[in-house]
Design a protein around this motif. Structure first.
Motif, PDB file in Angstrom:
ATOM      1  N   THR A  66      22.672  23.588  67.144  1.00 15.79           N
ATOM      2  CA  THR A  66      22.455  25.026  66.975  1.00 15.79           C
ATOM      3  C   THR A  66      22.591  25.748  68.306  1.00 15.79           C
ATOM      4  O   THR A  66      23.204  26.832  68.390  1.00 15.79           O
ATOM      5  N   LEU A  67      22.028  25.182  69.358  1.00 17.41           N
ATOM      6  CA  LEU A  67      22.128  25.776  70.690  1.00 17.41           C
ATOM      7  C   LEU A  67      23.581  25.810  71.168  1.00 17.41           C
ATOM      8  O   LEU A  67      24.044  26.819  71.719  1.00 17.41           O
ATOM      9  N   ASP A  68      24.316  24.720  70.956  1.00 18.95           N
ATOM     10  CA  ASP A  68      25.722  24.679  71.375  1.00 18.95           C
ATOM     11  C   ASP A  68      26.562  25.689  70.586  1.00 18.95           C
ATOM     12  O   ASP A  68      27.462  26.334  71.133  1.00 18.95           O
ATOM     13  N   LYS A  69      26.258  25.806  69.302  1.00 18.70           N
ATOM     14  CA  LYS A  69      26.997  26.752  68.464  1.00 18.70           C
ATOM     15  C   LYS A  69      26.768  28.180  68.935  1.00 18.70           C
ATOM     16  O   LYS A  69      27.694  29.013  68.938  1.00 18.70           O
ATOM     17  N   PHE A  70      25.558  28.484  69.368  1.00 18.46           N
ATOM     18  CA  PHE A  70      25.229  29.817  69.865  1.00 18.46           C
ATOM     19  C   PHE A  70      26.114  30.190  71.059  1.00 18.46           C
ATOM     20  O   PHE A  70      26.515  31.345  71.222  1.00 18.46           O
ATOM     21  N   TYR A  71      26.421  29.182  71.888  1.00 13.89           N
ATOM     22  CA  TYR A  71      27.251  29.435  73.068  1.00 13.89           C
ATOM     23  C   TYR A  71      28.721  29.083  72.832  1.00 13.89           C
ATOM     24  O   TYR A  71      29.504  28.993  73.773  1.00 13.89           O
ATOM     25  N   SER A  72      29.084  28.878  71.566  1.00 15.62           N
ATOM     26  CA  SER A  72      30.476  28.635  71.159  1.00 15.62           C
ATOM     27  C   SER A  72      31.071  27.366  71.772  1.00 15.62           C
ATOM     28  O   SER A  72      32.267  27.300  72.068  1.00 15.62           O
ATOM     29  N   HIS A  73      30.242  26.345  71.956  1.00 16.20           N
ATOM     30  CA  HIS A  73      30.748  25.055  72.427  1.00 16.20           C
ATOM     31  C   HIS A  73      31.164  24.197  71.232  1.00 16.20           C
ATOM     32  O   HIS A  73      30.603  24.335  70.138  1.00 16.20           O
ATOM     33  N   ASN A  74      32.109  23.305  71.455  1.00  7.80           N
ATOM     34  CA  ASN A  74      32.448  22.325  70.432  1.00  7.80           C
ATOM     35  C   ASN A  74      31.234  21.432  70.157  1.00  7.80           C
ATOM     36  O   ASN A  74      30.468  21.118  71.068  1.00  7.80           O
ATOM     37  N   GLN A  75      31.072  21.011  68.925  1.00  6.74           N
ATOM     38  CA  GLN A  75      29.928  20.195  68.557  1.00  6.74           C
ATOM     39  C   GLN A  75      30.075  18.764  69.067  1.00  6.74           C
ATOM     40  O   GLN A  75      31.125  18.141  68.915  1.00  6.74           O
ATOM     41  N   VAL A  76      29.021  18.267  69.693  1.00  4.58           N
ATOM     42  CA  VAL A  76      28.982  16.864  70.107  1.00  4.58           C
ATOM     43  C   VAL A  76      28.631  16.016  68.891  1.00  4.58           C
ATOM     44  O   VAL A  76      27.648  16.289  68.203  1.00  4.58           O
ATOM     45  N   GLU A  77      29.427  15.016  68.624  1.00  5.83           N
ATOM     46  CA  GLU A  77      29.187  14.153  67.468  1.00  5.83           C
ATOM     47  C   GLU A  77      28.246  13.025  67.845  1.00  5.83           C
ATOM     48  O   GLU A  77      28.438  12.348  68.849  1.00  5.83           O
ATOM     49  N   SER A  78      27.217  12.821  67.044  1.00  4.24           N
ATOM     50  CA  SER A  78      26.263  11.748  67.310  1.00  4.24           C
ATOM     51  C   SER A  78      26.882  10.389  66.991  1.00  4.24           C
ATOM     52  O   SER A  78      27.662  10.251  66.063  1.00  4.24           O
ATOM     53  N   GLY A  79      26.525   9.408  67.816  1.00  6.71           N
ATOM     54  CA  GLY A  79      26.992   8.046  67.601  1.00  6.71           C
ATOM     55  C   GLY A  79      28.378   7.774  68.117  1.00  6.71           C
ATOM     56  O   GLY A  79      28.865   6.645  68.041  1.00  6.71           O
ATOM     57  N   SER A  80      29.048   8.775  68.663  1.00  9.45           N
ATOM     58  CA  SER A  80      30.416   8.579  69.164  1.00  9.45           C
ATOM     59  C   SER A  80      30.372   8.045  70.583  1.00  9.45           C
ATOM     60  O   SER A  80      29.374   8.115  71.286  1.00  9.45           O
ATOM     61  N   GLN A  81      31.504   7.519  71.029  1.00  6.14           N
ATOM     62  CA  GLN A  81      31.553   6.884  72.342  1.00  6.14           C
ATOM     63  C   GLN A  81      32.594   7.487  73.282  1.00  6.14           C
ATOM     64  O   GLN A  81      32.543   7.260  74.469  1.00  6.14           O
ATOM     65  N   ASN A  82      33.506   8.276  72.786  1.00  7.03           N
ATOM     66  CA  ASN A  82      34.582   8.757  73.664  1.00  7.03           C
ATOM     67  C   ASN A  82      35.131  10.097  73.188  1.00  7.03           C
ATOM     68  O   ASN A  82      36.231  10.171  72.647  1.00  7.03           O
ATOM     69  N   ILE A  83      34.361  11.161  73.394  1.00  7.01           N
ATOM     70  CA  ILE A  83      34.815  12.495  73.017  1.00  7.01           C
ATOM     71  C   ILE A  83      35.266  13.222  74.269  1.00  7.01           C
ATOM     72  O   ILE A  83      34.542  13.310  75.241  1.00  7.01           O
ATOM     73  N   LYS A  84      36.482  13.726  74.265  1.00  6.03           N
ATOM     74  CA  LYS A  84      36.954  14.505  75.400  1.00  6.03           C
ATOM     75  C   LYS A  84      36.570  15.961  75.196  1.00  6.03           C
ATOM     76  O   LYS A  84      36.844  16.525  74.160  1.00  6.03           O
ATOM     77  N   ARG A  85      35.928  16.544  76.202  1.00  8.43           N
ATOM     78  CA  ARG A  85      35.497  17.918  76.109  1.00  8.43           C
ATOM     79  C   ARG A  85      36.441  18.841  76.874  1.00  8.43           C
ATOM     80  O   ARG A  85      37.030  18.446  77.861  1.00  8.43           O
ATOM     81  N   VAL A  86      36.563  20.058  76.396  1.00  7.21           N
ATOM     82  CA  VAL A  86      37.402  21.056  77.057  1.00  7.21           C
ATOM     83  C   VAL A  86      36.557  21.830  78.075  1.00  7.21           C
ATOM     84  O   VAL A  86      35.467  22.260  77.749  1.00  7.21           O
TER      85      VAL A  86
END
Length: 241
Positions: free
Chosen positions: A221-241
């Motif tokens: 919810t906090l990330d969505k408020f600041y228009s960030h991409n959602q971090v997926e739980s349980g993942s190991q290799n997400i590239k962020r912009v």
């Protein structure tokens, strides 16, 4: 990498240098940012219960949370950190903010750490910060004995998370968020979770699921408020912009 550099990186001097640099940066973030605290009534309610408090913070949201926990100067603040070299750097960092450390995790030194925690969390003046998905993940998945600790110490668990308008997300297992200077930061205290002293394995699993869902909902919810991409739980290799 040359051998002498590898040895230098493992020295106490280098560890303290990194910790001091990170601490100075965090203070600059705080001094140049507008910080909004949500649901502080949840913390006030927990304080009124005259019980120890355990703050549950995802590993990827520990950076600014150290500043939040350190503001509780009338209490004895502790942080559970791993015995790995990275954990010792974090330990040196949190000690700059009015926090003592307990070394250990579920995978290394867990029993000794548990004994120390049970010894420490014996009065209303104690506050302990735990990253329940640490020290190696999966991210945003509870893999620690936080519920069992709360039950055995009569502690109240408070989920804690934050996000920031201008942030860098590292491509690490925990997707660490580091806020930039001159920022707008929002911190959220989740609804306290009380755990009965006598608790079954089924109830432990239910509480872990409840805490995990709360922390994930707060963070997303906090990330969505600041228009960030959602971090997926349980993942190991997400590239962020």
């Amino acid at each position: 990498m040359p051998m002498f550099i590898k040895k230098l990186l493992k020295t106490k001097f280098f560890t303290e240098l990194i910790a001091l640099t990170a601490a100075l940066y965090l203070w600059l973030v705080r001094l140049t940012s507008i910080v909004k605290i949500q649901n502080v009534n949840h913390l006030n309610f927990a304080n009124e219960q005259n019980q120890p408090i355990i703050f549950a913070v995802w590993h990827g949201r520990i950076f600014y949370s150290v500043m939040i926990c350190s503001s509780l100067y009338k209490y004895e603040n502790y942080s559970l950190v791993s015995k790995h070299r990275d954990g010792q750097t974090i330990a040196a960092f949190v000690r700059k903010f009015n926090s003592k450390t307990i070394s250990g995790s579920s995978s290394d030194g867990g029993f000794a750490a548990l004994k120390q925690i049970l010894k420490i969390l014996k009065s209303k003046k104690q506050r302990l910060c735990i990253t329940p998905d640490g020290p190696r993940g999966p991210n945003m998945k509870i893999n620690s004995a936080i519920i069992e600790i709360a039950a055995r110490t009569n502690s109240i668990i408070i989920p804690l998370s934050y996000s920031a308008k201008y942030a860098r997300f590292f491509n690490s297992w925990d997707k660490m968020l580091i806020p930039r200077l001159f920022n707008h930061i929002t911190v959220n205290y989740g609804e306290p979770i009380s755990v009965a002293k006598k608790i079954s394995k089924t109830e432990i699993a239910q509480h872990k699921n409840k805490l995990e869902q709360k922390l994930n909902k707060m963070t997303k919810t906090l990330d969505k408020f600041y228009s960030h991409n959602q971090v997926e739980s349980g993942s190991q290799n997400i590239k962020r912009v």
